[in-house]
Design an enzyme around this catalytic site. Sequence first.
Site, PDB file in Angstrom:
ATOM      1  N   PHE A 129       0.853  -1.189   0.000  1.00  0.00           N
ATOM      2  CA  PHE A 129       0.000   0.000   0.000  1.00  0.00           C
ATOM      3  C   PHE A 129       0.885   1.232   0.000  1.00  0.00           C
ATOM      4  O   PHE A 129       1.742   1.380   0.866  1.00  0.00           O
ATOM      5  CB  PHE A 129      -0.939   0.038   1.220  1.00  0.00           C
ATOM      6  CG  PHE A 129      -1.864   1.229   1.185  1.00  0.00           C
ATOM      7  CD1 PHE A 129      -3.008   1.220   0.397  1.00  0.00           C
ATOM      8  CD2 PHE A 129      -1.558   2.386   1.901  1.00  0.00           C
ATOM      9  CE1 PHE A 129      -3.848   2.335   0.329  1.00  0.00           C
ATOM     10  CE2 PHE A 129      -2.395   3.504   1.842  1.00  0.00           C
ATOM     11  CZ  PHE A 129      -3.533   3.475   1.060  1.00  0.00           C
ATOM     12  N   ASP A 216       9.245   2.570   1.727  1.00  0.00           N
ATOM     13  CA  ASP A 216       8.057   3.292   2.181  1.00  0.00           C
ATOM     14  C   ASP A 216       7.897   3.023   3.680  1.00  0.00           C
ATOM     15  O   ASP A 216       7.410   1.973   4.086  1.00  0.00           O
ATOM     16  CB  ASP A 216       6.828   2.817   1.394  1.00  0.00           C
ATOM     17  CG  ASP A 216       5.545   3.519   1.843  1.00  0.00           C
ATOM     18  OD1 ASP A 216       5.538   4.125   2.939  1.00  0.00           O
ATOM     19  OD2 ASP A 216       4.543   3.451   1.096  1.00  0.00           O
ATOM     20  N   LYS A 245       2.859   9.473   8.530  1.00  0.00           N
ATOM     21  CA  LYS A 245       1.960   9.203   9.661  1.00  0.00           C
ATOM     22  C   LYS A 245       2.450   9.701  11.035  1.00  0.00           C
ATOM     23  O   LYS A 245       1.956  10.700  11.539  1.00  0.00           O
ATOM     24  CB  LYS A 245       1.634   7.716   9.717  1.00  0.00           C
ATOM     25  CG  LYS A 245       0.746   7.296   8.540  1.00  0.00           C
ATOM     26  CD  LYS A 245       0.161   5.921   8.727  1.00  0.00           C
ATOM     27  CE  LYS A 245      -0.963   5.653   7.741  1.00  0.00           C
ATOM     28  NZ  LYS A 245      -0.548   4.971   6.504  1.00  0.00           N
TER      29      LYS A 245
HETATM   30  C1  LIG Z   1      -0.841   5.227   5.089  1.00  0.00           C
HETATM   31  C2  LIG Z   1       0.199   4.825   4.125  1.00  0.00           C
HETATM   32  C3  LIG Z   1       0.434   5.576   2.954  1.00  0.00           C
HETATM   33  C4  LIG Z   1      -0.424   6.746   2.543  1.00  0.00           C
HETATM   34  O1  LIG Z   1      -0.323   7.809   3.441  1.00  0.00           O
HETATM   35  P1  LIG Z   1      -1.406   9.017   3.373  1.00  0.00           P
HETATM   36  O2  LIG Z   1      -0.880   9.985   4.391  1.00  0.00           O
HETATM   37  O3  LIG Z   1      -2.720   8.434   3.702  1.00  0.00           O
HETATM   38  O4  LIG Z   1      -1.343   9.554   2.006  1.00  0.00           O
HETATM   39  C5  LIG Z   1       1.476   5.181   2.137  1.00  0.00           C
HETATM   40  N1  LIG Z   1       2.237   4.121   2.442  1.00  0.00           N
HETATM   41  C6  LIG Z   1       2.053   3.383   3.553  1.00  0.00           C
HETATM   42  C7  LIG Z   1       2.944   2.217   3.840  1.00  0.00           C
HETATM   43  C8  LIG Z   1       1.014   3.702   4.432  1.00  0.00           C
HETATM   44  O5  LIG Z   1       0.790   2.942   5.507  1.00  0.00           O
END
Ligand SMILES: *Cc1c(COP(=O)(O)O)cnc(C)c1O
Length: 400
Positions: A129, A216, A245
Amino acid sequence: MAQQSLMNTYNRLSVSFESGEGAWLFDTDGNRYLDALSGIAVCGLGHSHPAITKAITEQASKLIHTSNLYRIPLQEQLGDRLTEIAGMDSVFFANSGAEANEAAIKIARKFGHAKEIESPAIIVMDGSFHGRTLATLSATGNRATQAGFEPLVSGFIRAPFNDANAVRSIAASNKNVVAILVEPIQGEAGIRIPDSEYLAELRDICDENDWLLMLDEVQTGNGRTGRYFAYQHTYIVPDVVTTAKGLGNGFPIGACLAKGRAAEVFMPGSHGSTFGGTPLACAVGLAVTETIMQENLCDRAAELGDRMLQGFKENLEGMPYIREVRGKGLMIAIELTEAGTELAVLAKVKGILLNITGGGKVIRLLPPLIMTDAEADLLVNTLCKLIKIYAADERSKPRK
Ligand SMILES: *Cc1c(COP(=O)(O)O)cnc(C)c1O
């Protein structure tokens, strides 16, 4: 007040909160809930942390926004702090995880074009994701996120997660690859933890092929797994790492960090953001990083995570209906053999906030790093009791 005025993008539980303190949230009827989700790995320092409240109120009363057309000392300070923590050379500030990943994707493409690869491709993983913008949903390895939004952005090649050999065979057959984008632990997929050698193997493949290794760490970063970044459990250093986050504890901020050649790709005009790295966002980011480092919250996350993981394993492992209990720091998953989406509602009734992901089969716990031992034990005991009752009820139901 009506929900109908909001676009229909979420299935929301029918509860709303008025205030929060530490690991607790208080609803509009005066009930309290132990927050084992932290707004999806965001409020790592819990709710109403005094250092964060202070940073926001003091900076908001001085200066909120200027522009990236001027120097922003707080942005430079947070940049110094983050690059030092990460072992990276430079950073671009954005406002979310998806935006941080957009910056990474653009770095990879520009890096490829500089090598005269006309159609650069990035290897991404099944189950990953990376966000909801068009490029990041195209990178995401989940059809449900993509369905209905075609045409997708091209230039992503998919490989199975935790399978370095699959990446090697793409390397042998595709000359357009310029980078790998991967989560060190897959969050939305259900806290999938790869083999301990996986990242090092990807690092080797990137070195052998002159690719960028891009991690990521939007969810895994900022102390959540027991180190500031999850790759710091290994000896490797990525070329690019994104985070968001937990960096703002609820204030929107994202960061894309880069090292070496990846740090030199962007020029004035290559990328930008009106809001990215405002004085206010960076004052909050500084307060968050300072609190995490000064209060040793990475070690605390590891310790708390071990304590809870052990508790869940002792109580649940080997039980019917439980497939696996796993975790790293404060990313804990209880995987069920069958979907148990109602558990989020039942837990809420018992005063516990959690989330079900991984196709409805994974109870995902992302508690705040500031939880006390007593709160952690309360969480383990309440949840284990609930799961046992639920599992017994499910088994006594007639099979379809
Ligand atoms: C939550 C998340 C995103 C997206 O972040 P947003 O602030 O919602 O755009 C991207 N990569 C990972 C691994 C995430 O958990």
